[in-house]
Each structure stands twice: as C-alpha cells, then as structure tokens.
Design a protein around this motif. Sequence first.
Motif, PDB file in Angstrom:
ATOM      1  N   VAL A 107       0.837  -1.201   0.000  1.00 27.29           N
ATOM      2  CA  VAL A 107       0.000   0.000   0.000  1.00 27.29           C
ATOM      3  C   VAL A 107       0.873   1.253   0.000  1.00 27.29           C
ATOM      4  O   VAL A 107       0.608   2.221  -0.726  1.00 27.29           O
ATOM      5  CB  VAL A 107      -0.949  -0.002   1.214  1.00 27.29           C
ATOM      6  N   THR A 108       1.937   1.243   0.817  1.00 31.66           N
ATOM      7  CA  THR A 108       2.857   2.387   0.850  1.00 31.66           C
ATOM      8  C   THR A 108       3.488   2.619  -0.519  1.00 31.66           C
ATOM      9  O   THR A 108       3.600   3.764  -0.977  1.00 31.66           O
ATOM     10  CB  THR A 108       3.957   2.153   1.898  1.00 31.66           C
ATOM     11  N   LEU A 109       3.883   1.546  -1.189  1.00 36.32           N
ATOM     12  CA  LEU A 109       4.484   1.666  -2.521  1.00 36.32           C
ATOM     13  C   LEU A 109       3.499   2.265  -3.512  1.00 36.32           C
ATOM     14  O   LEU A 109       3.830   3.231  -4.224  1.00 36.32           O
ATOM     15  CB  LEU A 109       4.946   0.286  -3.006  1.00 36.32           C
ATOM     16  N   TYR A 110       2.297   1.736  -3.570  1.00 37.76           N
ATOM     17  CA  TYR A 110       1.317   2.222  -4.550  1.00 37.76           C
ATOM     18  C   TYR A 110       0.899   3.654  -4.248  1.00 37.76           C
ATOM     19  O   TYR A 110       0.717   4.457  -5.172  1.00 37.76           O
ATOM     20  CB  TYR A 110       0.100   1.300  -4.588  1.00 37.76           C
ATOM     21  N   SER A 153      -6.593   7.503  -6.702  1.00 33.87           N
ATOM     22  CA  SER A 153      -7.137   6.266  -6.163  1.00 33.87           C
ATOM     23  C   SER A 153      -6.155   5.162  -6.540  1.00 33.87           C
ATOM     24  O   SER A 153      -5.489   5.241  -7.573  1.00 33.87           O
ATOM     25  CB  SER A 153      -8.526   5.981  -6.743  1.00 33.87           C
ATOM     26  N   PHE A 154      -6.047   4.157  -5.694  1.00 33.78           N
ATOM     27  CA  PHE A 154      -5.127   3.067  -6.016  1.00 33.78           C
ATOM     28  C   PHE A 154      -5.561   1.789  -5.327  1.00 33.78           C
ATOM     29  O   PHE A 154      -6.270   1.810  -4.318  1.00 33.78           O
ATOM     30  CB  PHE A 154      -3.688   3.415  -5.610  1.00 33.78           C
ATOM     31  N   SER A 155      -5.152   0.663  -5.889  1.00 36.70           N
ATOM     32  CA  SER A 155      -5.413  -0.651  -5.312  1.00 36.70           C
ATOM     33  C   SER A 155      -4.182  -1.515  -5.525  1.00 36.70           C
ATOM     34  O   SER A 155      -3.851  -1.866  -6.664  1.00 36.70           O
ATOM     35  CB  SER A 155      -6.632  -1.307  -5.960  1.00 36.70           C
ATOM     36  N   SER A 156      -3.501  -1.852  -4.436  1.00 38.67           N
ATOM     37  CA  SER A 156      -2.314  -2.699  -4.549  1.00 38.67           C
ATOM     38  C   SER A 156      -2.687  -4.123  -4.935  1.00 38.67           C
ATOM     39  O   SER A 156      -1.905  -4.820  -5.597  1.00 38.67           O
ATOM     40  CB  SER A 156      -1.534  -2.698  -3.227  1.00 38.67           C
ATOM     41  N   THR A 157      -3.876  -4.576  -4.546  1.00 36.74           N
ATOM     42  CA  THR A 157      -4.282  -5.942  -4.890  1.00 36.74           C
ATOM     43  C   THR A 157      -4.648  -6.066  -6.361  1.00 36.74           C
ATOM     44  O   THR A 157      -4.494  -7.136  -6.956  1.00 36.74           O
ATOM     45  CB  THR A 157      -5.480  -6.385  -4.029  1.00 36.74           C
ATOM     46  N   ASP A 158      -5.147  -4.981  -6.975  1.00 32.62           N
ATOM     47  CA  ASP A 158      -5.516  -5.008  -8.392  1.00 32.62           C
ATOM     48  C   ASP A 158      -4.429  -4.432  -9.294  1.00 32.62           C
ATOM     49  O   ASP A 158      -4.611  -4.367 -10.515  1.00 32.62           O
ATOM     50  CB  ASP A 158      -6.812  -4.225  -8.618  1.00 32.62           C
TER      51      ASP A 158
END
Length: 213
Positions: A100-103, A128-133
Amino acid sequence: RLSFSEEELRGISEILFVRKLEIFQFTIALAVGLPSVSIRRRAVRLLTDTSPDGQEDIYFLSRRLLTEGLVVKLKTSVKDRIVTEWQNRRPTAAPSTLAVTLYHTVSHAFLKPLPMMSGLDASEFSESFSSTDNEIAVYDNSPGGIGGVRTLVEEGSGGLHLRRDYIAQLLNSTDCQLDCSWSCKACLHTGNCGWINRQLKREMLEEIVDEQL
C-alpha cells in the motif's frame, strides 16, 4: 494506451489514458482530533443519524464520479522486489502494508506535478489506487473531467504518449529539496490527498523511475 520509455519509467508496465474513468469514493468514519495529533491517536467516529423512531442509523458518505484520468500499472517483478526489500528492512511490517505504501507513493509521484503541468489548482485532481488489483489512478476531480489530465497526453510517432516535461517531473520525484527521510511538502505531499499524506516513502521510487535519465 500511452507510449513511454521503459528505461526511464522502469517499474511501470502500462499507462492508459481513460476517457470514461469510473471512480467510487466512500467515507466510512471521521477521525476527530487536533491537526497536531497523529491520525492513529484520534477518536474514530462513525457517521450516524437519528431516525424518526429514535433509532441510531449508521450511514456512509459516497460519490460516483465519471471523469478522465490516467491508470498506471506496475511491473509485478519490480513491485515484489521492492516489497521484499522493505520487508527485510522492517520485519514487523506486513507485506500488504508495504505494498500500500508503494502504490500510494507512486500515485503521488504522478499526482503532485499535475497542477503545475495543467495550470489548474491542486483541488481539481485526485487519486485512487489498489495494490491488490495493481492499479493507480490520477484523475480530474470533476464530473466529466475538466481537461486537466488530458493536457498530459500528446500525439506523436507511434500514437499517444506522455508529455516530456511531465516525464521529467516523474524522474525528479525521487529528490527532495529538504532531503527528508520519508516524504514532506517539498517532495510528495499534496493538499488533496484522501489519506492525509500518510504511508509515503520517497525512496521506494528509486526502482520505479531512473532519475539519472
């Protein structure tokens, strides 16, 4: 799909200019406290209202936004390498938290230059961001778009590509005039961050962009 130099943006696998980007935003609760108090130490309050029969109803503020924006995807191998490296540095941090920190950090690298590139106020953009997607979106914060993100896209040989001066800003995102250890107003902080500029680590960008170029 926008063309870009993989040598410059070496951790990016794909950048798309989306003319109809659908964003859903939710506010689940409020963190109550003074600005000087850490977000983790504030009192969390759900949004409630009293119905006519005296019952307390919990509700969420939400917004559906159809706008224009950029969607950015990271190279999976680079993302995994960065998360593993930082997990070795901080063994108590969960890999999901580091992702999450990276994204979020990459999102701010794309978000921070937008006002200067477009000539618009910072409030006209959001993220907006999603590390899982494996998706990061930076977009016009207005229904239908205000034309801000569109200014970053140019036509050239090989189709659409990002403006060179915008890419130069991305390559400079690893630097900070104050040489801060994590992030600050001089580098990655923005006034329109829904996460209140938390969980940002500028050093993580060193494998995403090649600042020497």
